[in-house]
Every structure is written in structure tokens, then in C-alpha cells.
Design an enzyme around this catalytic site. Structure first.
Site, PDB file in Angstrom:
ATOM      1  N   ARG A 223       6.271 -16.454  21.774  1.00 21.45           N
ATOM      2  CA  ARG A 223       7.262 -15.619  21.499  1.00 21.45           C
ATOM      3  C   ARG A 223       8.108 -14.912  22.714  1.00 21.45           C
ATOM      4  O   ARG A 223       7.507 -14.905  23.757  1.00 21.45           O
ATOM      5  CB  ARG A 223       6.853 -14.360  20.730  1.00 21.45           C
ATOM      6  N   HIS A 271      14.791 -21.914  20.024  1.00 24.57           N
ATOM      7  CA  HIS A 271      13.586 -21.509  19.074  1.00 24.57           C
ATOM      8  C   HIS A 271      13.464 -22.461  18.227  1.00 24.57           C
ATOM      9  O   HIS A 271      13.563 -22.410  17.137  1.00 24.57           O
ATOM     10  CB  HIS A 271      13.666 -20.133  18.454  1.00 24.57           C
TER      11      HIS A 271
HETATM   12  C1  GLV Z   1       7.875 -20.448  14.735  1.00 20.35           C
HETATM   13  O1  GLV Z   1       8.256 -19.880  15.985  1.00 20.35           O
HETATM   14  C2  GLV Z   1       6.691 -20.138  13.931  1.00 20.35           C
HETATM   15  O2  GLV Z   1       6.119 -19.241  13.906  1.00 20.35           O
HETATM   16  O3  GLV Z   1       6.386 -20.965  12.944  1.00 20.35           O
END
Ligand code: GLV
Length: 308
Positions: A223, A271
Site C-alpha cells: 500500500r 495499482h
Molecule cells: C488490492 O490492492 C487488494 O487488496 O486486493
């Protein structure tokens, strides 16, 4: 008894079909439609609506649509509601592919060649074998362990670090804060896959970078909150790190003027490292519901005290 689904309409369509077929006895409502609120026992969400306790007074299980649960706003989840993270095969496969791509790209100098191409420079180096690269992965969990297995099969010299000791064949394992420095000292390519908790927020910081061998590569597919963003560019500019591959940032998206966009040694992806596929995610939740109804333990149960 019903379930509410809270994510995108495309995903909702797949979930509706799966549930209608497999569990016509559990109506699936697509947020913001909920049906009678007191009937809602289950919620499947990426982010939770505010005020869950009053919204769904009989909620029993919250299914995260992500592997991570930090985006769920846990303060908003009433005590007694079980929280389950997503555990399903396509999420694992996506992460294995992403980390393998990033490690191979660093090892084979692809980030350097991409920079050279922009400058019309034709300058190649001899290949170095994979076994000369020490890959250190933080977070040997549902995602990290299969990633390590794949890296081992490609010949990398692998290390794993976790809060409690985990074993993966062919991987040297390190555990807990006491072994973090030794782990870092032997890591040329650092992969961050730990869950984001109060204990890991900001873990990728200047002091950690200084414990890595000079010229190390950082791959963050955890993250954005794991990284102290202000510490990254000085570490790259001084040569302490030679490359960063970031799939996550704070905020997402980064503002257009953010220096990460244009830094020659940062490779940013939006992401996309991995996400649950709607069909396999719905199947994973259906399987967990069957376990729950049978009084068996569900897969991916979150320990709220620990935060993952
Ligand atoms: C993506 O970032 C997830 O947590 O699946």
C-alpha cells in the site's frame, strides 16, 4: 437473510449471476439498493458505507473484496462482525506475475534500457545469472509465499521476512523486528507485500533504505502508506537505491505535479499489480458462506487485534 454488494456495476453483474444460480435463497442487493436493512447479514465491499452499525443492525460478516482490508475503515465496523479478506487464486496469480516481471526487469536492466532508449543510447551489459540476485520479500502470507516459490524456481536467491516465522522451500526465513536488519543487509531487491497496519505504516523509510546494500531496488506492491514518500527521492538520488517500482501511492492517483511521475528511477503502475477477478471472488465468498453456515472456520478471517 440477504447480502449487499458494494463495488462497481460491472463486478456487481457477475456477482448477481453467480449468487442467483448458486444461492437463490440469499438475495444479493447491489448498493445503494439494500432491500430490508434488518435482513442484511452479509456485506461484500471494497470500501464500507458509513455508519454500518445503524445501517445494517444484523450484519454478521463483512467480506473484503481485496486482499488488503486497510481500505475498509475498520473503526466503522461494529464489534462482533467477522471480517474476511479475499483469498482467491487469480489474486495470487496476478501478484506472482507482477513481482516476477518487476524482479526480472531489474535483474535484466530493463529499467536502465528504457531510460537509455529515451536518450538514443545503445549500451548493453553482460547478463548476470539470477542466482547472483538476493530477493527479499516482506510478508510471507497468502500472496508472498507463492511469489517466493516462483522466484525460487527462476533461480533467485530468496529471503522472506514475516512477523512470525514462515517456511517456504528454498527460502531463507527471517522473523520479527529482531531479524529485520539481518534480512535487509542481504537484500538486493526488496519486495513489500506486508499488510498495512499501525506496525507497518511508514516501514519503507530512510533508515530501512540505509540498511539495504547500496544500489538496491525497491518494489512496493503493498500500500502507499508503507512508504515514507519524502524519503524515496533522496535515497534514489544518492544511489542508496537504484530503482523503485511502485504499484501503490498516497494518494491514488498521485497529483499531476508529484515528483514521482517524472523521476527517471521510479517506475509507477496504477495499482494494477493484482485484483480479485469477479467470478472467482464470488466463488470464494460462496465457499466461505457454506463454511460459515456449517459452523466451520472461514478462509481469510481477520484478527482485528493484529489488523490482518
Ligand atoms: C488490492 O490492492 C487488494 O487488496 O486486493
Amino acid at each position: 437473510m440477504s447480502i449487499v454488494f458494494h463495488h462497481t456495476p460491472e463486478r456487481a453483474k457477475v456477482w448477481s449471476e453467480k449468487f442467483a444460480k448458486a444461492r437463490p435463497d440469499i438475495p444479493l442487493h447491489i448498493w445503494p439498493e439494500t432491500g430490508p436493512k434488518e435482513n442484511v447479514r452479509y456485506l461484500a465491499a471494497w470500501k464500507t458505507p458509513d455508519d454500518l452499525a445503524t445501517l445494517f443492525p444484523n450484519l454478521e460478516v463483512l467480506f473484503s473484496l481485496g486482499a488488503g482490508i486497510d481500505q475498509l475503515n475498520l473503526a466503522n465496523v461494529p464489534p462482533g462482525v467477522q471480517i474476511i479478506r479475499m483469498v482467491e487464486s487469480s489474486l495470487v496469480e496476478g501478484m506472482v506475475e507482477y513481482v516476477l516481471w518487476a524482479v526480472l526487469s531489474f535483474h535484466r536492466d530493463m529499467f536502465r534500457y528504457a531510460r537509455q532508449q529515451r536518450e538514443h543510447v545503445w549500451d548493453g551489459s553482460h547478463n548476470r545469472p539470477a542466482k547472483l540476485y538476493r530477493v527479499g520479500l516482506m510478508g510471507m502470507g497468502e500472496l508472498g509465499s507463492p511469489v517466493l516459490e516462483k522466484l525460487v524456481s527462476f533461480g533467485y536467491e530468496c529471503r522472506g521476512w514475516s512477523r512470525s516465522r514462515r517456511e517456504v522451500p528454498g527460502v531463507k526465513s527471517f522473523a520479527g523486528a529482531g531479524e529485520l536488519d539481518d534480512f535487509l543487509a542481504e537484500t538486493d531487491i526488496l519486495v513489500c507485500l506486508v499488510p498495512l497496519t499501525d506496525a507497518t505504516r511508514g516501514i519503507l523509510n530512510r533508515s530501512l533504505f540505509e540498511k539495504l546494500p547500496r544500489g538496491a531496488c525497491l518494489i512496493n506492491c503493498g500500500r502507499g502508506g508503507h512508504l515514507v514518500q519524502d524519503d524515496l527521492i533522496p535515497a534514489l538520488d544518492s544511489g542508496q537505491l537504484s530503482q523503485a517500482v511502485l504499484d501503490v501511492a498516497t494518494p491514488e492517483p498521485l497529483p499531476p505535479e508529484h515528483p514521482f511521475w517524472d523521476h527517471p528511477r521510479i517506475f509507477l503502475t496504477p495499482h494494477i499489480a493484482s485484483a480479485a477477478q469477479s467470478d472467482t471472488a464470488a466463488e470464494a465468498v460462496l465457499a466461505n458462506l457454506r463454511r460459515y453456515e456449517a459452523g466451520e472456520p472461514m478462509s481469510g478471517v481477520i484478527d482485528t487485534g493484529r489488523g490482518y
